[in-house]
Write a protein that holds these residues in place. Structure first.
Motif, PDB file in Angstrom:
ATOM      1  N   VAL A  24     -35.293  -1.450 -14.180  1.00  0.00           N
ATOM      2  CA  VAL A  24     -33.853  -1.460 -14.457  1.00  0.00           C
ATOM      3  C   VAL A  24     -33.307  -0.032 -14.459  1.00  0.00           C
ATOM      4  O   VAL A  24     -32.226   0.238 -13.929  1.00  0.00           O
ATOM      5  N   ALA A  25     -34.043   0.906 -15.044  1.00  0.00           N
ATOM      6  CA  ALA A  25     -33.589   2.299 -15.118  1.00  0.00           C
ATOM      7  C   ALA A  25     -33.449   2.927 -13.741  1.00  0.00           C
ATOM      8  O   ALA A  25     -32.646   3.850 -13.545  1.00  0.00           O
ATOM      9  N   GLN A  26     -34.214   2.438 -12.770  1.00  0.00           N
ATOM     10  CA  GLN A  26     -34.187   3.017 -11.430  1.00  0.00           C
ATOM     11  C   GLN A  26     -33.085   2.435 -10.552  1.00  0.00           C
ATOM     12  O   GLN A  26     -32.892   2.897  -9.425  1.00  0.00           O
ATOM     13  N   LEU A  27     -32.372   1.441 -11.065  1.00  0.00           N
ATOM     14  CA  LEU A  27     -31.285   0.859 -10.278  1.00  0.00           C
ATOM     15  C   LEU A  27     -30.208   1.913 -10.039  1.00  0.00           C
ATOM     16  O   LEU A  27     -29.698   2.522 -10.982  1.00  0.00           O
ATOM     17  N   THR A  28     -29.859   2.140  -8.790  1.00  0.00           N
ATOM     18  CA  THR A  28     -28.833   3.134  -8.479  1.00  0.00           C
ATOM     19  C   THR A  28     -27.432   2.553  -8.634  1.00  0.00           C
ATOM     20  O   THR A  28     -26.473   3.281  -8.858  1.00  0.00           O
ATOM     21  N   HIS A  29     -27.329   1.233  -8.522  1.00  0.00           N
ATOM     22  CA  HIS A  29     -26.036   0.581  -8.695  1.00  0.00           C
ATOM     23  C   HIS A  29     -26.248  -0.650  -9.556  1.00  0.00           C
ATOM     24  O   HIS A  29     -26.918  -1.599  -9.133  1.00  0.00           O
ATOM     25  N   GLN A  30     -25.727  -0.619 -10.773  1.00  0.00           N
ATOM     26  CA  GLN A  30     -26.014  -1.660 -11.742  1.00  0.00           C
ATOM     27  C   GLN A  30     -24.908  -2.705 -11.747  1.00  0.00           C
ATOM     28  O   GLN A  30     -23.773  -2.429 -12.142  1.00  0.00           O
ATOM     29  N   THR A  31     -25.261  -3.908 -11.302  1.00  0.00           N
ATOM     30  CA  THR A  31     -24.287  -5.001 -11.244  1.00  0.00           C
ATOM     31  C   THR A  31     -24.875  -6.240 -11.903  1.00  0.00           C
ATOM     32  O   THR A  31     -26.092  -6.378 -12.037  1.00  0.00           O
ATOM     33  N   LEU A  32     -23.980  -7.139 -12.298  1.00  0.00           N
ATOM     34  CA  LEU A  32     -24.386  -8.385 -12.941  1.00  0.00           C
ATOM     35  C   LEU A  32     -23.520  -9.511 -12.407  1.00  0.00           C
ATOM     36  O   LEU A  32     -22.286  -9.450 -12.485  1.00  0.00           O
ATOM     37  N   SER A  33     -24.144 -10.530 -11.837  1.00  0.00           N
ATOM     38  CA  SER A  33     -23.403 -11.710 -11.378  1.00  0.00           C
ATOM     39  C   SER A  33     -23.067 -12.561 -12.586  1.00  0.00           C
ATOM     40  O   SER A  33     -23.964 -13.028 -13.300  1.00  0.00           O
ATOM     41  N   THR A  34     -21.781 -12.757 -12.831  1.00  0.00           N
ATOM     42  CA  THR A  34     -21.355 -13.465 -14.029  1.00  0.00           C
ATOM     43  C   THR A  34     -20.066 -14.224 -13.744  1.00  0.00           C
ATOM     44  O   THR A  34     -19.799 -14.604 -12.609  1.00  0.00           O
TER      45      THR A  34
END
Length: 298
Positions: free
Chosen positions: A85-95
Protein backbone atom coordinates in the motif's frame (compact mmCIF):
# COMPACT_ATOMS: atom_id res chain seq x y z
CA UNK A 1 -4.44 19.91 3.23
CA UNK A 2 -1.03 18.32 3.64
CA UNK A 3 -0.77 14.86 5.10
CA UNK A 4 2.10 12.43 4.84
CA UNK A 5 1.20 9.05 3.39
CA UNK A 6 4.51 7.51 4.52
CA UNK A 7 3.00 6.08 7.68
CA UNK A 8 4.76 3.42 9.76
CA UNK A 9 2.29 1.11 11.51
CA UNK A 10 2.71 -0.34 15.00
CA UNK A 11 1.86 -4.03 15.47
CA UNK A 12 0.59 -5.49 18.76
CA UNK A 13 -1.07 -8.75 19.75
CA UNK A 14 -4.40 -9.19 21.51
CA UNK A 15 -4.36 -12.60 23.16
CA UNK A 16 -3.94 -15.58 20.84
CA UNK A 17 -6.43 -14.57 18.14
CA UNK A 18 -6.04 -10.85 17.36
CA UNK A 19 -3.44 -8.73 15.60
CA UNK A 20 -3.86 -4.97 16.01
CA UNK A 21 -2.23 -2.68 13.45
CA UNK A 22 -2.10 1.00 14.48
CA UNK A 23 -1.52 3.05 11.33
CA UNK A 24 -1.29 6.38 13.18
CA UNK A 25 -2.21 7.88 16.53
CA UNK A 26 -4.30 10.64 14.91
CA UNK A 27 -7.07 10.31 12.35
CA UNK A 28 -6.31 11.60 8.86
CA UNK A 29 -7.47 10.85 5.34
CA UNK A 30 -4.09 9.24 4.62
CA UNK A 31 -4.19 7.00 7.71
CA UNK A 32 -7.76 5.94 7.03
CA UNK A 33 -7.02 5.24 3.37
CA UNK A 34 -4.12 3.01 4.42
CA UNK A 35 -6.31 1.07 6.88
CA UNK A 36 -9.04 0.49 4.28
CA UNK A 37 -6.59 -0.32 1.49
CA UNK A 38 -4.82 -2.90 3.67
CA UNK A 39 -8.17 -4.42 4.67
CA UNK A 40 -9.23 -4.69 1.02
CA UNK A 41 -5.97 -6.34 -0.04
CA UNK A 42 -6.10 -8.82 2.84
CA UNK A 43 -9.71 -9.63 2.01
CA UNK A 44 -8.78 -10.43 -1.58
CA UNK A 45 -5.91 -12.67 -0.42
CA UNK A 46 -8.50 -15.12 1.04
CA UNK A 47 -5.97 -16.30 3.63
CA UNK A 48 -7.00 -19.52 5.31
CA UNK A 49 -7.15 -18.80 9.04
CA UNK A 50 -8.11 -15.11 8.91
CA UNK A 51 -11.67 -15.01 10.25
CA UNK A 52 -12.37 -11.27 10.42
CA UNK A 53 -10.84 -7.99 9.21
CA UNK A 54 -12.04 -4.78 10.82
CA UNK A 55 -10.68 -1.43 9.53
CA UNK A 56 -11.13 1.54 11.86
CA UNK A 57 -10.41 5.27 11.79
CA UNK A 58 -6.62 4.89 11.82
CA UNK A 59 -6.06 1.23 12.57
CA UNK A 60 -6.85 -2.34 11.60
CA UNK A 61 -7.89 -5.31 13.72
CA UNK A 62 -7.43 -8.83 12.36
CA UNK A 63 -8.89 -11.94 13.99
CA UNK A 64 -7.27 -15.24 13.06
CA UNK A 65 -7.11 -18.90 13.96
CA UNK A 66 -3.54 -19.62 15.17
CA UNK A 67 -4.00 -23.32 14.39
CA UNK A 68 -4.38 -22.45 10.71
CA UNK A 69 -2.06 -19.45 10.33
CA UNK A 70 0.91 -19.03 12.73
CA UNK A 71 1.11 -15.55 14.29
CA UNK A 72 4.52 -14.68 12.85
CA UNK A 73 3.44 -15.83 9.41
CA UNK A 74 0.37 -13.60 9.67
CA UNK A 75 2.40 -10.58 10.80
CA UNK A 76 4.87 -11.06 7.95
CA UNK A 77 1.97 -11.18 5.48
CA UNK A 78 0.33 -8.03 6.87
CA UNK A 79 3.64 -6.16 6.83
CA UNK A 80 4.04 -7.06 3.16
CA UNK A 81 0.55 -5.74 2.50
CA UNK A 82 1.41 -2.53 4.36
CA UNK A 83 4.52 -2.09 2.19
CA UNK A 84 2.47 -2.74 -0.94
CA UNK A 85 0.00 0.00 0.00
CA UNK A 86 2.84 2.42 0.86
CA UNK A 87 4.36 1.91 -2.59
CA UNK A 88 1.19 2.92 -4.41
CA UNK A 89 2.01 6.01 -6.48
CA UNK A 90 -1.65 6.87 -6.97
CA UNK A 91 -4.00 5.97 -4.14
CA UNK A 92 -7.61 5.44 -5.19
CA UNK A 93 -10.61 3.64 -3.75
CA UNK A 94 -13.62 2.38 -5.70
CA UNK A 95 -16.62 3.37 -3.61
CA UNK A 96 -19.95 5.23 -3.82
CA UNK A 97 -21.34 8.65 -2.94
CA UNK A 98 -24.66 8.61 -1.08
CA UNK A 99 -27.15 11.38 -0.37
CA UNK A 100 -28.49 11.21 3.19
CA UNK A 101 -31.62 13.34 3.85
CA UNK A 102 -31.49 15.01 7.29
CA UNK A 103 -34.06 17.09 9.15
CA UNK A 104 -31.72 19.47 10.99
CA UNK A 105 -32.83 21.10 14.25
CA UNK A 106 -35.74 18.64 14.48
CA UNK A 107 -38.12 18.39 17.47
CA UNK A 108 -37.01 14.86 18.44
CA UNK A 109 -33.36 15.68 19.17
CA UNK A 110 -34.36 19.08 20.56
CA UNK A 111 -36.65 17.42 23.12
CA UNK A 112 -34.02 14.84 24.04
CA UNK A 113 -31.34 17.52 24.39
CA UNK A 114 -33.58 19.55 26.70
CA UNK A 115 -33.87 16.55 29.06
CA UNK A 116 -30.10 16.21 29.43
CA UNK A 117 -28.86 19.78 29.80
CA UNK A 118 -27.39 19.06 33.24
CA UNK A 119 -24.79 16.86 31.57
CA UNK A 120 -23.95 19.47 28.92
CA UNK A 121 -21.26 22.15 28.77
CA UNK A 122 -23.89 24.73 27.86
CA UNK A 123 -27.10 24.15 29.89
CA UNK A 124 -28.86 26.95 28.04
CA UNK A 125 -29.59 26.78 24.30
CA UNK A 126 -29.22 23.70 22.11
CA UNK A 127 -26.46 21.41 20.90
CA UNK A 128 -26.44 23.32 17.60
CA UNK A 129 -26.01 26.63 19.41
CA UNK A 130 -23.09 25.15 21.35
CA UNK A 131 -21.50 23.69 18.19
CA UNK A 132 -21.71 27.02 16.38
CA UNK A 133 -20.14 28.82 19.33
CA UNK A 134 -17.33 26.24 19.64
CA UNK A 135 -16.43 26.70 15.97
CA UNK A 136 -16.54 30.51 16.03
CA UNK A 137 -19.62 30.68 13.81
CA UNK A 138 -22.34 33.30 14.02
CA UNK A 139 -25.36 31.00 14.27
CA UNK A 140 -26.69 27.45 14.27
CA UNK A 141 -27.85 28.09 10.70
CA UNK A 142 -24.27 28.76 9.60
CA UNK A 143 -23.08 25.62 11.37
CA UNK A 144 -25.74 23.54 9.57
CA UNK A 145 -24.59 24.97 6.23
CA UNK A 146 -20.97 24.05 6.99
CA UNK A 147 -22.09 20.60 8.09
CA UNK A 148 -23.89 19.66 4.87
CA UNK A 149 -22.09 21.63 2.14
CA UNK A 150 -19.02 19.33 1.99
CA UNK A 151 -19.09 15.50 1.83
CA UNK A 152 -17.90 13.12 4.53
CA UNK A 153 -15.85 9.92 4.32
CA UNK A 154 -17.14 6.92 6.30
CA UNK A 155 -13.96 6.06 8.17
CA UNK A 156 -15.37 3.06 10.07
CA UNK A 157 -18.62 1.33 11.02
CA UNK A 158 -19.22 0.11 14.56
CA UNK A 159 -19.94 0.94 18.22
CA UNK A 160 -23.51 -0.30 17.68
CA UNK A 161 -24.72 -2.22 14.63
CA UNK A 162 -24.43 -0.12 11.49
CA UNK A 163 -23.31 3.17 13.07
CA UNK A 164 -20.97 5.07 10.70
CA UNK A 165 -18.17 7.35 11.87
CA UNK A 166 -17.56 10.08 9.28
CA UNK A 167 -14.68 12.48 8.65
CA UNK A 168 -15.40 15.60 6.57
CA UNK A 169 -13.32 15.99 3.42
CA UNK A 170 -12.13 19.56 4.01
CA UNK A 171 -8.79 21.20 4.89
CA UNK A 172 -7.76 20.55 8.47
CA UNK A 173 -8.30 24.18 9.51
CA UNK A 174 -11.94 23.91 8.36
CA UNK A 175 -12.75 20.74 10.29
CA UNK A 176 -15.81 21.05 12.50
CA UNK A 177 -14.84 20.01 16.03
CA UNK A 178 -17.20 19.75 18.99
CA UNK A 179 -16.58 18.00 22.33
CA UNK A 180 -18.94 15.29 23.53
CA UNK A 181 -21.38 15.82 26.41
CA UNK A 182 -19.72 16.14 29.82
CA UNK A 183 -21.98 13.31 31.00
CA UNK A 184 -23.44 10.82 28.48
CA UNK A 185 -27.17 10.69 27.86
CA UNK A 186 -29.20 7.58 28.66
CA UNK A 187 -31.35 8.21 25.60
CA UNK A 188 -30.75 9.17 21.96
CA UNK A 189 -33.43 9.00 19.23
CA UNK A 190 -32.78 6.48 16.45
CA UNK A 191 -31.14 8.01 13.36
CA UNK A 192 -29.82 11.00 15.29
CA UNK A 193 -27.07 12.81 13.39
CA UNK A 194 -24.43 13.40 16.04
CA UNK A 195 -20.92 14.80 16.38
CA UNK A 196 -18.03 14.21 18.76
CA UNK A 197 -14.52 15.55 18.29
CA UNK A 198 -13.99 15.73 14.53
CA UNK A 199 -16.35 12.84 13.76
CA UNK A 200 -19.96 12.88 12.62
CA UNK A 201 -22.12 9.82 13.12
CA UNK A 202 -25.66 8.52 12.66
CA UNK A 203 -27.06 6.55 15.60
CA UNK A 204 -28.55 3.45 13.96
CA UNK A 205 -30.79 2.56 16.92
CA UNK A 206 -32.15 4.24 20.04
CA UNK A 207 -29.81 4.14 23.03
CA UNK A 208 -27.29 5.95 25.17
CA UNK A 209 -24.85 8.43 23.67
CA UNK A 210 -22.62 11.41 24.27
CA UNK A 211 -22.28 13.05 20.86
CA UNK A 212 -23.86 16.45 20.22
CA UNK A 213 -27.19 16.11 18.38
CA UNK A 214 -27.83 18.19 15.22
CA UNK A 215 -30.77 16.53 13.48
CA UNK A 216 -32.34 13.26 12.45
CA UNK A 217 -31.82 11.19 9.30
CA UNK A 218 -35.01 10.45 7.41
CA UNK A 219 -34.39 6.80 6.46
CA UNK A 220 -32.95 3.68 8.14
CA UNK A 221 -29.29 2.73 7.98
CA UNK A 222 -29.84 -0.59 9.80
CA UNK A 223 -32.60 -2.96 8.65
CA UNK A 224 -32.45 -6.40 10.33
CA UNK A 225 -35.57 -7.53 8.45
CA UNK A 226 -34.02 -6.35 5.13
CA UNK A 227 -37.36 -4.96 3.94
CA UNK A 228 -35.93 -2.12 1.88
CA UNK A 229 -34.18 -2.66 -1.49
CA UNK A 230 -30.96 -0.99 -0.29
CA UNK A 231 -30.56 -3.81 2.25
CA UNK A 232 -30.96 -6.76 -0.11
CA UNK A 233 -27.37 -7.90 0.39
CA UNK A 234 -26.85 -6.97 4.06
CA UNK A 235 -28.77 -5.54 7.02
CA UNK A 236 -26.15 -2.78 7.50
CA UNK A 237 -26.16 -0.01 4.89
CA UNK A 238 -22.83 1.78 5.30
CA UNK A 239 -19.39 0.44 4.41
CA UNK A 240 -15.98 1.96 5.25
CA UNK A 241 -14.93 4.20 2.38
CA UNK A 242 -18.46 5.38 1.52
CA UNK A 243 -18.78 9.10 0.74
CA UNK A 244 -21.76 10.82 2.38
CA UNK A 245 -23.45 14.03 1.25
CA UNK A 246 -26.00 15.27 3.78
CA UNK A 247 -29.09 16.90 2.27
CA UNK A 248 -31.22 19.20 4.47
CA UNK A 249 -34.96 18.45 4.35
CA UNK A 250 -37.92 20.10 6.04
CA UNK A 251 -40.69 18.38 7.98
CA UNK A 252 -42.86 17.79 4.90
CA UNK A 253 -39.98 16.09 3.04
CA UNK A 254 -39.12 14.09 6.14
CA UNK A 255 -42.70 12.81 6.43
CA UNK A 256 -42.75 11.95 2.72
CA UNK A 257 -39.58 9.87 3.05
CA UNK A 258 -40.98 8.18 6.15
CA UNK A 259 -44.03 7.15 4.12
CA UNK A 260 -41.77 5.68 1.41
CA UNK A 261 -39.88 3.75 4.07
CA UNK A 262 -43.13 2.45 5.53
CA UNK A 263 -44.40 1.15 2.16
CA UNK A 264 -41.00 -0.37 1.35
CA UNK A 265 -40.25 1.81 -1.70
CA UNK A 266 -37.53 4.12 -0.39
CA UNK A 267 -34.13 4.05 -2.14
CA UNK A 268 -31.08 6.14 -1.29
CA UNK A 269 -29.71 8.32 -4.08
CA UNK A 270 -26.22 6.98 -4.71
CA UNK A 271 -23.67 6.69 -7.49
CA UNK A 272 -20.37 4.83 -7.95
CA UNK A 273 -17.22 6.98 -7.65
CA UNK A 274 -13.48 6.53 -7.46
CA UNK A 275 -12.07 8.36 -4.46
CA UNK A 276 -8.66 9.82 -5.28
CA UNK A 277 -6.69 10.58 -2.10
CA UNK A 278 -4.10 12.82 -3.77
CA UNK A 279 -6.70 14.99 -5.53
CA UNK A 280 -8.80 15.22 -2.38
CA UNK A 281 -5.81 16.46 -0.39
CA UNK A 282 -4.52 18.81 -3.11
CA UNK A 283 -7.75 20.74 -3.72
CA UNK A 284 -10.61 19.41 -1.57
CA UNK A 285 -13.16 22.08 -2.52
CA UNK A 286 -12.83 21.51 -6.25
CA UNK A 287 -12.62 17.75 -5.82
CA UNK A 288 -15.71 17.66 -3.58
CA UNK A 289 -17.68 19.62 -6.17
CA UNK A 290 -16.74 17.13 -8.89
CA UNK A 291 -17.62 14.15 -6.66
CA UNK A 292 -21.05 15.55 -5.76
CA UNK A 293 -21.85 16.01 -9.45
CA UNK A 294 -22.09 12.22 -9.68
CA UNK A 295 -25.42 12.49 -7.83
CA UNK A 296 -26.92 14.75 -10.49
CA UNK A 297 -29.59 12.93 -12.42
CA UNK A 298 -29.57 9.85 -10.15
Amino acid sequence: MSESTALQARYTWGGDEFLFVEIAEAMSLAANFTANAMANLLQHRNVDGITDICPANASLLIRFNPDLVPPQELEDLVRRVEAEVAQLTHQTLSTRIIEIPVWYDDPFTRETGSRFRKGHQRPEGTDLDFAAEENGLTSAKEFIRRHHESPWLVSMVGFVAGLPFMFQIVPQDEQLEVPKYLSPRTDTPPLTVGHGGCFACIYSVRGAGGYQMFGIAAAPIFDPAQRLPDFDDFMIFFKPGDIVKFKPVDEAEYRQIQAQVENGHFRYRQAPVTFDLQQAMLDPKDYNKKMMEHLDGV
